[in-house]
Structures are given as C-alpha cells and as structure tokens.
Write a protein that holds these residues in place. Structure first.
Motif, PDB file in Angstrom:
ATOM      1  N   ALA A 168       0.823  -1.206   0.000  1.00  0.00           N
ATOM      2  CA  ALA A 168       0.000   0.000   0.000  1.00  0.00           C
ATOM      3  C   ALA A 168       0.857   1.257   0.000  1.00  0.00           C
ATOM      4  N   PHE A 169       1.974   1.226   0.692  1.00  0.00           N
ATOM      5  CA  PHE A 169       2.919   2.343   0.684  1.00  0.00           C
ATOM      6  C   PHE A 169       3.375   2.623  -0.749  1.00  0.00           C
ATOM      7  N   ARG A 170       3.810   1.561  -1.444  1.00  0.00           N
ATOM      8  CA  ARG A 170       4.281   1.737  -2.821  1.00  0.00           C
ATOM      9  C   ARG A 170       3.153   2.219  -3.732  1.00  0.00           C
ATOM     10  N   TRP A 171       1.968   1.591  -3.619  1.00  0.00           N
ATOM     11  CA  TRP A 171       0.834   2.016  -4.460  1.00  0.00           C
ATOM     12  C   TRP A 171       0.525   3.499  -4.251  1.00  0.00           C
ATOM     13  N   SER A 172       0.592   3.937  -3.011  1.00  0.00           N
ATOM     14  CA  SER A 172       0.254   5.331  -2.724  1.00  0.00           C
ATOM     15  C   SER A 172       1.231   6.288  -3.383  1.00  0.00           C
ATOM     16  N   MET A 173       2.498   5.919  -3.455  1.00  0.00           N
ATOM     17  CA  MET A 173       3.472   6.795  -4.111  1.00  0.00           C
ATOM     18  C   MET A 173       3.192   6.907  -5.611  1.00  0.00           C
ATOM     19  N   TRP A 174       2.852   5.772  -6.238  1.00  0.00           N
ATOM     20  CA  TRP A 174       2.455   5.861  -7.647  1.00  0.00           C
ATOM     21  C   TRP A 174       1.226   6.757  -7.804  1.00  0.00           C
ATOM     22  N   ALA A 175       0.278   6.622  -6.893  1.00  0.00           N
ATOM     23  CA  ALA A 175      -0.939   7.429  -6.968  1.00  0.00           C
ATOM     24  C   ALA A 175      -0.617   8.910  -6.909  1.00  0.00           C
ATOM     25  N   GLY A 176       0.284   9.287  -6.007  1.00  0.00           N
ATOM     26  CA  GLY A 176       0.655  10.695  -5.901  1.00  0.00           C
ATOM     27  C   GLY A 176       1.286  11.227  -7.159  1.00  0.00           C
ATOM     28  N   LEU A 177       2.110  10.414  -7.818  1.00  0.00           N
ATOM     29  CA  LEU A 177       2.780  10.863  -9.040  1.00  0.00           C
ATOM     30  C   LEU A 177       1.795  11.009 -10.191  1.00  0.00           C
ATOM     31  N   ASN A 178       0.874  10.056 -10.343  1.00  0.00           N
ATOM     32  CA  ASN A 178      -0.133  10.192 -11.400  1.00  0.00           C
ATOM     33  C   ASN A 178      -1.079  11.356 -11.130  1.00  0.00           C
ATOM     34  N   ALA A 179      -1.455  11.561  -9.855  1.00  0.00           N
ATOM     35  CA  ALA A 179      -2.303  12.706  -9.523  1.00  0.00           C
ATOM     36  C   ALA A 179      -1.591  14.008  -9.855  1.00  0.00           C
ATOM     37  N   ALA A 180      -0.310  14.101  -9.507  1.00  0.00           N
ATOM     38  CA  ALA A 180       0.453  15.313  -9.808  1.00  0.00           C
ATOM     39  C   ALA A 180       0.553  15.535 -11.309  1.00  0.00           C
ATOM     40  N   ALA A 181       0.781  14.466 -12.066  1.00  0.00           N
ATOM     41  CA  ALA A 181       0.863  14.585 -13.521  1.00  0.00           C
ATOM     42  C   ALA A 181      -0.458  15.037 -14.116  1.00  0.00           C
TER      43      ALA A 181
END
Length: 614
Positions: free
Chosen positions: A411-424
């Motif tokens: 979940a930690f890793r998934w959340s980091m991907w989520a933040g990057l896609n949201a920022a993009a």
C-alpha cells in the motif's frame, strides 16, 4: 496532434455535407494507431490518481469514480480518475477526452499496435461531434498547462496546510482532542492541523454530538447561540477547544458526508431537514419505471438509503452549506474533510438541471468540494477542503488524500504511484494516510519509513480507522507505535522528520506557489524534467519536490535502496557529497532518512536545512 487537428476539421466538414443530404453520420469508438504513437513516444502517464504504475502502456483502464475501499493498486480502481494523459517522448503531446461520461482506454493491451478509446455518448442524431478528444502538444508542463486551462487551475492555499496533519477515528471527544494535542507538545512534534471525524451526531453532520437546541421547522441554519453544550457531554465547550488549538498554532478541520441519513428513520432536526429538502427540490432523483422522479436513495454499503443533495445546483448547495456556516464563522473551524464524494451511483440518476447520472456522477465530487470551498470564501477563509474522490475539475478545489489503505509495504508503494499520477494530472496538494490507516498497526520500520517519505509529499497526514475502542489501540500516533513495537526511538525519529519538514516549509510553500503559477507539479514525476531519459521509467517511485530536491523513498524492508539520479549535478542531502547524474546508485539510509539529493546550484540555500550524518 497535427494530424488529429486536421481530422477534426475534415470531420466537421463531412458532417455538414452528410446532413445536407438528410443522412446521419455514424460515430464509432475512437481508434488511434499505436504505430503513430511509437514514432513520437513510448510512454503514457496520468489518467488521474492511479495506484499501480506510472507508465500505463500495455494496460487497460477506465475513468469512472469508484468507491474502492483499500487495495486500489491490486484491483486498479480509483476514487479520482481523469480521462487525460501525457504521451511522453519525441516532440511530446497529450490528450483529454472532454466528457464527464465513462471512458475506456486500451493502451496497447489487446493490440500492441493500437491505443483504443471508447466513450459513452448520448449524442442526438444531428450532433456535429459525438465526443471531443482534445490534443495538446509540447513538453509535459506545456501539455498539463493546456489541460488545466480547460479543466480549472489550482488555487494557492495557506502555508499551514503544508505542516503535519493528525487524525484518528477514535478521537471523538473534546478531552481526547486536547489530550492528543498535548502529547504532540510534550514530545515536541509540532502539528499544524487536526482533523476530527467523529464530532457530529452523524444524522446531519452539522451539530456537535450531545448539543441541545430547538429544532428549526424551516430547515434553516442554526447559530452558535442556539446551542447548549453539556459539561458532561462529549464536547462541553467546542468553541473554547478551537480557540485553544488556534493559540497553539493548530488548525481544525471537521469531517463531512454529502448525505442525509434515513436509517434509522430520522428524528428531530434531521427529520425536518429531509422534509424541507424533498419539498424544496434540493435532492438528486432517480427515474422510476412509471416515469416519475423520486429522491435517490444511496446504493452504497456505506450509509445505505440516504438522501443526497444536488451540490451542483447553486440553490441546493447554498442551503446545505449555510447550515455549516456557524462552524466556520463563529467557531473558527478552518476547513472540512469532504469525504464520501463517490456515492452517486447509477446512470438513472437525474440531477436538478436535467443531467443523468451517466453525465453527472463523475462530477459530483467536484461540485461537493467546490460548494464547501465557496462556503469558506463567504466566511473570509481559505477554501481548504480535504477530498478523496474527484474528477476533471478537482484541480481547482482544495487538498486530497489517496483514500483508505492497509498498513502494508504494498500500500505504501501504491500510494506513491498514486501521488505521481495525480500530480501529472494537475493535483497540487496531495497526500496519503502515512503507513496506512486500516488493519493491524504498522511495525516500527514501515511506520518510520513512511513518515520519512511524507516529509517530501505535499500533504503530510497520519490517520487511523475506528476500532470500537478496543485495546490495544490502533492509533497511528508516534507514541502508540512506539509503545506497541516496544521501540521508544520511533518518537525521536518522527520528531527529527517533522522538524525537517518545518525547516523545509518556506521552500515547499514557494514551490507550491510556483506549481500553481506555472503548472510544473510540486510532487513532480521525473519525466517532466527528463522526458527523453528512458531510465526514469524503470525506476521505482521517485520525484522532485519542486525544482531542487530529488526524493527516492525506501519502499521495502532494509536499509539498501537503488536510486536513479537523473542528469545534472546533485549533492547527497545528508552528506553533502557531490553526485553526478545519469546513473543508478545504491544507497544505505537509516529508517528515518529518505535518499534525498539537492540540486548543486541550490545547495547553499537548502543544504543547511538537512542534518548532517558526517
């Protein structure tokens, strides 16, 4: 992009000629040959908040707001989709399917040579265009800027939102809020905001639990002077509590749900409010088989059968939010956690302007956050909302978190991907529940590693779910984790992490403003500045926090972690050692440190903020 512009012009001309003959032009799903993409690019990123990867090539996905309780990365569902993506490489471009309806994307999964876009439409036979796909050319920043020009631009928020946020679902009394604030002070871990979820009677989400008052038959707003608070109640003096928090430089946000509970049958003010909402026509409705319109009853597992106000309607939104005005204007509440924006389910819903659920459900969380932001503005305060659901247009409305997750490394890793896609996709103020909020508490290593990463994420927030006050507590406070793990150093390590965040605040606030002004993300995926560097796509989640700080969180147990350092001259933030970019380096960091590199040109300014290990 140029070719598609030509096609749009040809399409418009042909449509006119078809209709002159009395015929109708047929529309089919839009197919873009992948061979064209391969000439210009190899990577497709964005699509809103996505949890499983940054490059979506080779996958299929859709854009529908979905209530995915935990495991978003495993099942590939999201509360905040957007039909927008970057196509990175070559000259670079991007696209936005300009619709609020559901869209499906096959990004080379079924056929490696084809990107397929399919969208729901309800176009009349004489429509010139069934669906509009806008294309934007240039760098990732130029593409995002062009998209935000249409979707809505983010608004700069006050610096306090960049400090630590604290929350727990069992913090449901004034005494507990005051106790947790005192513990933060005792342990010298400054907190900027406390979010209180279990504050209201949960019938209307407008009245403090245990408060006494006279019902308003007309469903109008109450004022602070209408309430009496029992000295023996859960909230004996909430105004004094808010004032004391403000004196300690702590802001307060209150939880909200855009629903009117109907189970059990409402009584008192809740009953009167439901009657007014139905009589005045403030509610989303559904069309029944006999053609009649009746109030929509929530179909989700959470607050089932509740009524839902149509917050996209100005009159309904004003009625709904004015009932909360006293909280902001008289009590000093600083914002709202606008949870539950995903509850509009079904294409048969009918909104007050006549739109169906197929058209408007995805936009419901956007209208929800906007309505509360407008209330804050009317009261002379910054429009601070904290949402998990969203869609195109959410960029302009407040802050966001990644939804509910377990306390796991996945979940930690998934959340980091989520933040990057949201920022993009244009979200500036984004965060997640540090180390997860659900299930057994994280062990000390996961907790501290996640806390260390959060120092370099726009919104830094910990939270825990309700556990029926069973023991041991599942609070995600540093002192509870220290006690349960029998590791007192957790508190010292979190203290150092939060102290670093406090020192970084002027830089983060400056870079947040720059993100708002220029569309260059605050939590910036590496491809924004290194679009032609293939290595940025094979690295684990990494980003630059603004222009000058490279962040590579450790997303697995242990102290060894490989970091791709992109081109440029960098310094190790902890040692000051010069590092030449364009290479992968193996790092070893204690659990309370993240591999961080500062751009060499900014070292004199930022280097002194980092405690040295030498």
């Amino acid at each position: 992009p140029y070719g598609y512009t030509l096609w749009e012009n040809i399409q418009a001309a042909l449509d006119r000629r078809f209709k002159e003959t009395g015929h109708v032009n047929a529309y089919f799903p839009l197919l873009i040959p992948m061979s064209f993409l391969q000439k210009e690019a190899e990577h497709v990123a964005g699509f809103g908040e996505r949890f499983d990867r940054l490059d979506h090539r080779g996958t299929s996905l859709d854009s529908v707001v979905f209530e995915q309780y935990k495991s978003q990365g495993a099942v590939r569902r999201t509360y905040m989709p957007m039909p927008f993506a970057h196509v990175v490489g070559g000259s670079g471009w991007g696209f936005h399917v300009d619709t609020s309806r559901r869209v499906w994307f096959d990004v080379g999964e079924a056929d490696a040579d084809r990107l397929t876009i399919e969208a729901e439409t309800a176009s009349p036979f004489d429509a010139v265009t069934a669906i509009l796909v806008r294309t934007f050319e240039g760098s990732p920043t130029a593409v995002l800027d062009a998209f935000l020009e249409r979707a809505g631009r983010p608004e700069e928020l006050p610096q306090w939102v960049l400090r630590l946020w604290a929350s727990g679902n069992e913090w449901n009394t004034q005494a507990e809020i005051e106790r947790q604030a005192a513990l933060h002070e005792k342990h010298e871990i400054p907190v900027g905001s406390i979010v209180v979820e279990a504050w209201s009677d949960e019938s209307m989400f407008t009245v403090w639990r245990d408060a006494q008052y006279t019902f308003r038959e007309d469903g109008g707003p109450l004022r602070l002077e209408d309430f009496t608070f029992s000295p023996d109640g859960a909230w004996p003096d909430p105004k004094a509590m808010v004032d004391a928090l403000h004196d300690a430089n702590i802001h307060l946000l209150l939880w909200q749900i855009p629903l009117m509970k109907m189970r059990p049958h409402p009584q008192g003010q809740a009953k009167r409010d439901a009657e007014v909402a139905m009589r005045e026509g403030y509610l989303i409705r559904t069309q029944h088989p006999d053609g009649s319109l009746r109030p929509y009853r929530n179909r989700g597992w959470w607050f089932p059968l509740s009524l839902m106000p149509d917050l996209s309607d100005e009159k309904a939104a004003h009625w709904w939010t004015e009932k909360r005005r006293y909280l902001v204007e008289q009590m000093g509440v600083d914002g709202f956690k606008t949870d539950g924006g995903e509850h509009a389910w079904g294409s048969d819903l009918v909104y007050l302007d006549g739109r169906t659920g197929a058209e408007a459900n995805n936009l419901n969380p956007v209208a929800y956050a906007k309505a509360y932001g407008d209330l804050m503005r009317r009261c002379g305060k910054a429009p601070v909302t904290f949402s998990r659901a969203g869609f195109t247009g959410s960029q302009a409305h407040g802050t966001f978190w990644a939804g509910d997750e377990n306390s796991t490394w996945d979940a930690f890793r998934w959340s980091m991907w989520a933040g990057l896609n949201a920022a993009a996709s244009g979200i500036v103020y984004w965060g997640w529940d540090i180390a997860g909020f659900s299930g057994p508490v994280p062990d000390a290593e996961l907790y501290v590693r996640a806390f260390a990463a959060s120092a370099f994420v726009p919104i830094m927030q910990y939270h825990s779910e309700f556990n029926h006050h069973r023991t041991p507590s599942r609070d995600r406070t540093p002192w509870n984790i220290a006690e349960l793990s029998d590791d007192a150093s957790v508190i010292d390590e979190v203290r150092e992490i939060v102290a670093l965040r406090e020192r970084l605040l002027p830089y983060i606030a400056e870079q947040a403003k720059k993100a708002v002004d220029t569309s260059r993300p605050l939590m910036r995926p590496l491809f924004f500045d290194h679009a032609d560097d293939q290595a940025v796509w094979s690295a684990p989640p990494e980003w630059t926090l603004g222009d000058d700080v490279l962040v590579a969180p450790v997303l697995a147990p242990g102290d060894s972690w490989d970091v791709y350092v992109p081109r440029g001259d960098w310094r190790d933030a902890w040692t000051g050692e010069l590092v030449e970019g364009g290479q992968t380096v193996t790092t070893h960091t204690p659990r309370h440190r993240v591999p961080v590199y500062v751009r060499a040109s900014a070292w004199d300014r930022l280097g002194p903020l980092f405690p040295s290990t030498t």
